[in-house]
Design a protein around this motif. Sequence first.
Motif, PDB file in Angstrom:
ATOM      1  N   LEU A 115      15.960  41.538  -7.496  1.00 54.81           N
ATOM      2  CA  LEU A 115      16.264  42.458  -8.591  1.00 54.81           C
ATOM      3  C   LEU A 115      17.346  43.458  -8.187  1.00 54.81           C
ATOM      4  CD1 LEU A 115      12.688  43.116  -9.988  1.00 54.81           C
ATOM      5  CD2 LEU A 115      14.501  41.749 -11.009  1.00 54.81           C
ATOM      6  N   GLU A 116      17.398  43.774  -6.898  1.00 58.26           N
ATOM      7  CA  GLU A 116      18.464  44.678  -6.442  1.00 58.26           C
ATOM      8  C   GLU A 116      19.829  44.035  -6.678  1.00 58.26           C
ATOM      9  OE1 GLU A 116      17.681  46.126  -2.465  1.00 58.26           O
ATOM     10  OE2 GLU A 116      19.654  47.125  -2.489  1.00 58.26           O
ATOM     11  N   GLY A 117      19.895  42.721  -6.455  1.00 58.63           N
ATOM     12  CA  GLY A 117      21.137  42.001  -6.752  1.00 58.63           C
ATOM     13  C   GLY A 117      21.533  42.174  -8.205  1.00 58.63           C
ATOM     14  N   VAL A 118      20.551  42.113  -9.094  1.00 58.00           N
ATOM     15  CA  VAL A 118      20.836  42.266 -10.526  1.00 58.00           C
ATOM     16  C   VAL A 118      21.290  43.698 -10.814  1.00 58.00           C
ATOM     17  CG1 VAL A 118      19.810  42.226 -12.843  1.00 58.00           C
ATOM     18  CG2 VAL A 118      19.268  40.417 -11.206  1.00 58.00           C
ATOM     19  N   SER A 119      20.621  44.682 -10.199  1.00 55.01           N
ATOM     20  CA  SER A 119      21.005  46.062 -10.538  1.00 55.01           C
ATOM     21  C   SER A 119      22.383  46.410  -9.966  1.00 55.01           C
ATOM     22  CB  SER A 119      19.932  47.066 -10.098  1.00 55.01           C
ATOM     23  OG  SER A 119      19.863  47.085  -8.710  1.00 55.01           O
ATOM     24  N   LEU A 120      22.790  45.726  -8.910  1.00 62.00           N
ATOM     25  CA  LEU A 120      24.121  46.018  -8.344  1.00 62.00           C
ATOM     26  C   LEU A 120      25.267  45.435  -9.172  1.00 62.00           C
ATOM     27  CD1 LEU A 120      23.394  45.685  -4.542  1.00 62.00           C
ATOM     28  CD2 LEU A 120      24.357  47.682  -5.699  1.00 62.00           C
ATOM     29  N   VAL A 121      24.916  44.617 -10.163  1.00 59.30           N
ATOM     30  CA  VAL A 121      25.974  44.054 -11.018  1.00 59.30           C
ATOM     31  C   VAL A 121      26.806  45.178 -11.641  1.00 59.30           C
ATOM     32  CG1 VAL A 121      26.358  42.826 -13.204  1.00 59.30           C
ATOM     33  CG2 VAL A 121      24.835  41.867 -11.483  1.00 59.30           C
ATOM     34  N   SER A 122      26.171  46.321 -11.915  1.00 64.78           N
ATOM     35  CA  SER A 122      26.919  47.418 -12.547  1.00 64.78           C
ATOM     36  C   SER A 122      28.022  47.953 -11.630  1.00 64.78           C
ATOM     37  CB  SER A 122      25.961  48.547 -12.934  1.00 64.78           C
ATOM     38  OG  SER A 122      25.303  48.992 -11.766  1.00 64.78           O
ATOM     39  N   LYS A 123      27.944  47.631 -10.349  1.00 59.97           N
ATOM     40  CA  LYS A 123      29.004  48.081  -9.428  1.00 59.97           C
ATOM     41  C   LYS A 123      30.077  46.994  -9.212  1.00 59.97           C
ATOM     42  CE  LYS A 123      26.776  51.720  -6.847  1.00 59.97           C
ATOM     43  NZ  LYS A 123      25.699  51.993  -7.768  1.00 59.97           N
ATOM     44  N   ALA A 124      29.873  45.846  -9.845  1.00 57.75           N
ATOM     45  CA  ALA A 124      30.903  44.794  -9.777  1.00 57.75           C
ATOM     46  C   ALA A 124      31.954  45.069 -10.857  1.00 57.75           C
ATOM     47  CB  ALA A 124      30.264  43.431  -9.975  1.00 57.75           C
ATOM     48  N   GLN A 125      32.984  44.252 -10.874  1.00 54.99           N
ATOM     49  CA  GLN A 125      34.036  44.461 -11.883  1.00 54.99           C
ATOM     50  C   GLN A 125      33.987  43.429 -13.007  1.00 54.99           C
ATOM     51  OE1 GLN A 125      34.776  44.921  -8.431  1.00 54.99           O
ATOM     52  NE2 GLN A 125      34.487  47.074  -8.930  1.00 54.99           N
ATOM     53  N   PHE A 126      33.286  42.319 -12.752  1.00 53.20           N
ATOM     54  CA  PHE A 126      33.188  41.246 -13.755  1.00 53.20           C
ATOM     55  C   PHE A 126      31.797  40.623 -13.664  1.00 53.20           C
ATOM     56  CE2 PHE A 126      37.493  41.239 -11.939  1.00 53.20           C
ATOM     57  CZ  PHE A 126      38.296  41.407 -13.069  1.00 53.20           C
ATOM     58  N   LEU A 127      31.327  40.077 -14.781  1.00 53.79           N
ATOM     59  CA  LEU A 127      30.057  39.341 -14.772  1.00 53.79           C
ATOM     60  C   LEU A 127      30.287  37.986 -15.446  1.00 53.79           C
ATOM     61  CD1 LEU A 127      26.986  39.034 -14.416  1.00 53.79           C
ATOM     62  CD2 LEU A 127      26.670  40.424 -16.477  1.00 53.79           C
ATOM     63  N   LEU A 128      29.939  36.933 -14.722  1.00 56.66           N
ATOM     64  CA  LEU A 128      30.120  35.580 -15.250  1.00 56.66           C
ATOM     65  C   LEU A 128      28.757  34.949 -15.500  1.00 56.66           C
ATOM     66  CD1 LEU A 128      32.831  34.301 -12.695  1.00 56.66           C
ATOM     67  CD2 LEU A 128      33.222  35.260 -14.948  1.00 56.66           C
ATOM     68  N   PHE A 129      28.528  34.478 -16.719  1.00 55.20           N
ATOM     69  CA  PHE A 129      27.303  33.737 -17.032  1.00 55.20           C
ATOM     70  C   PHE A 129      27.613  32.244 -17.059  1.00 55.20           C
ATOM     71  CE2 PHE A 129      25.356  37.501 -19.495  1.00 55.20           C
ATOM     72  CZ  PHE A 129      24.592  37.867 -18.389  1.00 55.20           C
ATOM     73  N   THR A 130      26.742  31.476 -16.440  1.00 55.04           N
ATOM     74  CA  THR A 130      26.917  30.014 -16.460  1.00 55.04           C
ATOM     75  C   THR A 130      26.212  29.438 -17.693  1.00 55.04           C
ATOM     76  OG1 THR A 130      24.958  29.829 -15.077  1.00 55.04           O
ATOM     77  CG2 THR A 130      27.091  29.790 -13.955  1.00 55.04           C
ATOM     78  N   SER A 131      26.412  30.110 -18.785  1.00 52.76           N
ATOM     79  CA  SER A 131      25.761  29.718 -20.027  1.00 52.76           C
ATOM     80  C   SER A 131      26.837  29.440 -21.071  1.00 52.76           C
ATOM     81  CB  SER A 131      24.872  30.876 -20.498  1.00 52.76           C
ATOM     82  OG  SER A 131      24.093  30.476 -21.593  1.00 52.76           O
ATOM     83  N   THR A 132      26.489  28.622 -22.045  1.00 53.12           N
ATOM     84  CA  THR A 132      27.371  28.438 -23.197  1.00 53.12           C
ATOM     85  C   THR A 132      27.049  29.562 -24.175  1.00 53.12           C
ATOM     86  OG1 THR A 132      27.339  26.049 -22.878  1.00 53.12           O
ATOM     87  CG2 THR A 132      27.987  26.843 -25.066  1.00 53.12           C
ATOM     88  N   TYR A 133      28.064  30.293 -24.581  1.00 58.45           N
ATOM     89  CA  TYR A 133      27.850  31.486 -25.418  1.00 58.45           C
ATOM     90  C   TYR A 133      26.943  31.185 -26.616  1.00 58.45           C
ATOM     91  CZ  TYR A 133      28.765  35.121 -28.829  1.00 58.45           C
ATOM     92  OH  TYR A 133      28.594  36.104 -29.771  1.00 58.45           O
ATOM     93  N   GLU A 134      27.223  30.086 -27.309  1.00 55.63           N
ATOM     94  CA  GLU A 134      26.500  29.787 -28.551  1.00 55.63           C
ATOM     95  C   GLU A 134      24.990  29.603 -28.310  1.00 55.63           C
ATOM     96  OE1 GLU A 134      29.356  28.565 -27.645  1.00 55.63           O
ATOM     97  OE2 GLU A 134      30.750  28.628 -29.338  1.00 55.63           O
ATOM     98  N   LEU A 135      24.606  29.228 -27.117  1.00 56.06           N
ATOM     99  CA  LEU A 135      23.182  29.008 -26.834  1.00 56.06           C
ATOM    100  C   LEU A 135      22.405  30.313 -26.735  1.00 56.06           C
ATOM    101  CD1 LEU A 135      23.026  26.213 -24.092  1.00 56.06           C
ATOM    102  CD2 LEU A 135      22.685  25.990 -26.549  1.00 56.06           C
ATOM    103  N   GLU A 136      23.093  31.376 -26.328  1.00 60.86           N
ATOM    104  CA  GLU A 136      22.397  32.635 -26.079  1.00 60.86           C
ATOM    105  C   GLU A 136      23.199  33.808 -26.633  1.00 60.86           C
ATOM    106  OE1 GLU A 136      19.901  32.491 -22.253  1.00 60.86           O
ATOM    107  OE2 GLU A 136      21.924  31.990 -21.619  1.00 60.86           O
ATOM    108  N   ALA A 137      23.809  33.602 -27.808  1.00 58.44           N
ATOM    109  CA  ALA A 137      24.757  34.588 -28.333  1.00 58.44           C
ATOM    110  C   ALA A 137      24.148  35.987 -28.471  1.00 58.44           C
ATOM    111  CB  ALA A 137      25.300  34.109 -29.675  1.00 58.44           C
TER     112      ALA A 137
END
Length: 464
Positions: free
Chosen positions: A206-228
């Motif tokens: 979960l710490e990995g997830v909370s540190l996302v806010s300190k990254a500059q980009f977030l990439l989802f390996t999802s198709t947008y339409e599946l989880e819009a």
Amino acid sequence: MEPSSLEPTVTCHVVAMPFPGRGHVNPLMNFCKLIAASPPRNTNTLITFIVTEEWYGFLSSDPRPANIRLVTVPNVIPSEIGRAKDWPGFIRAALTKLQAPVEQLLDRLEQPKPNVIVHDTYLKWMVGVGNRRNIPVASFWTQSATVFSIFHHLDLVLQNGHFNFNLAEKGKEQVNYIPGVPEMRTSDLPTPFFSARGQEVLDDCLEGVSLVSKAQFLLFTSTYELEASVIDALGKEFAFPIYSIGPAIPCFNLNGNAATNAGGGDEPEYVQWLDAQPTNSVLYISQGSFLSVSSSQLDEIVAGVHDSGIRFFWVTREDTSHDPKRGDTKGIIVPWCDQLRVLSHNSIGGFWSHCGWNSTKEGIFSGLPMLGLPIFWDQTTNAKQIVEDWKIGWRVKKVDESLITRQEITRLLQKFMDLESDEGREMRRRAKELQVICQQATEKGGSSKSAIDAFMEDISCHIR
Ligand SMILES: O=c1ccn([C@@H]2O[C@H](COP(=O)(O)OP(=O)(O)O[C@H]3O[C@H](CO)[C@@H](O)[C@H](O)[C@H]3O)[C@@H](O)[C@H]2O)c(=O)[nH]1
């Protein structure tokens, strides 16, 4: 380190750091292949893909574009082979022992200076490494956006008393408070929320997830339409753009002939076997790359599959030899296969899956109805999406149900593989509908392709 003949002309350098597990390395490598091979960038992009020496052995013979080079760090973590025996120990090692050798490697790699480090979100230390070196960091999430959002909103889960709860008491309570996430039962949450297995490493993850806010980009390996809806809701919470680049599966390896035998005699024996089966007649069974169901449940599955009389293609390294009917001509058992290739074969009519996120996406991309038997972590949530949100599958059993018997499995499989049943027909129609959506997303102008292009623009990897 593999030499690169490209360095003099490189204007874009992407460093990729996967979590060392099959379900994580595969999507990041697939993403790298997509950005490396897409013209006109392929002439000036260098991708440095960091793996352990052991993973180098697994990957080095796979074909890949010349501008992806594999570089190694020593085997400072336990072996991939048998990692399920001490899964928490493996995670802890990946989260503590890889950083130092990766930093030493980056010291040597600074030229040309990376435009970005794309790293698996669970490798939480990478955000600090990038920030200290003034290199932008893109967090690469290999599971669903829905699961990301559940982890990201842990505060809401805690407020509602849905963490560390007793499944028998609270398993049917509704989770309807996570922005953009369709309502689910608590038993559909990722398993460490209600089971001891995995809890010992949950905080680190979960710490990995909370540190996302300190990254500059977030990439989802999802198709947008599946989880819009969930992706849109998350988009409002982060100060930087989210790119839905999925499915990040090796669909670029499929060609027009993938649905049948493309290469005649050189094909693996299992493809030749598939070629000999009627259309939509075979159930593909895979319970994933490393964790398993209990041995008593496995006994029931083996017997149920054989008794059903359906054709099957089973990927397993488990011992199914105790079954007296093993060796009958209805099915084959292989230790490993090119999964997407097999799923795309026109003789496959259904997919029995542990609902790992990559398998889920490969099943959707192949237009297959699915039978879900999740084991662990995000797989419960993925199964819920398959069955209830997308309506392209059935559950083998609910998480809170005990053993499912061979007779129940036999009945379920016969119904599932019956192409004529009304229920099955509607599910197959939905599966084909989602297939079209996901395939179109990867084509020119589609959401996944556009997200990849936008990401490359934003990290300044356009032609200069
Ligand atoms: O015979 C086989 C079996 C599997 N695969 C590939 O192996 C990968 C398996 O990935 P996945 O379906 O996601 O399963 P796991 O390896 O179990 O994945 C882990 O990582 C995933 C992504 O984080 C999580 O969703 C899962 O819960 C977690 O178990 C896929 O690319 C498959 O195509 C093959 O190529 N051949």
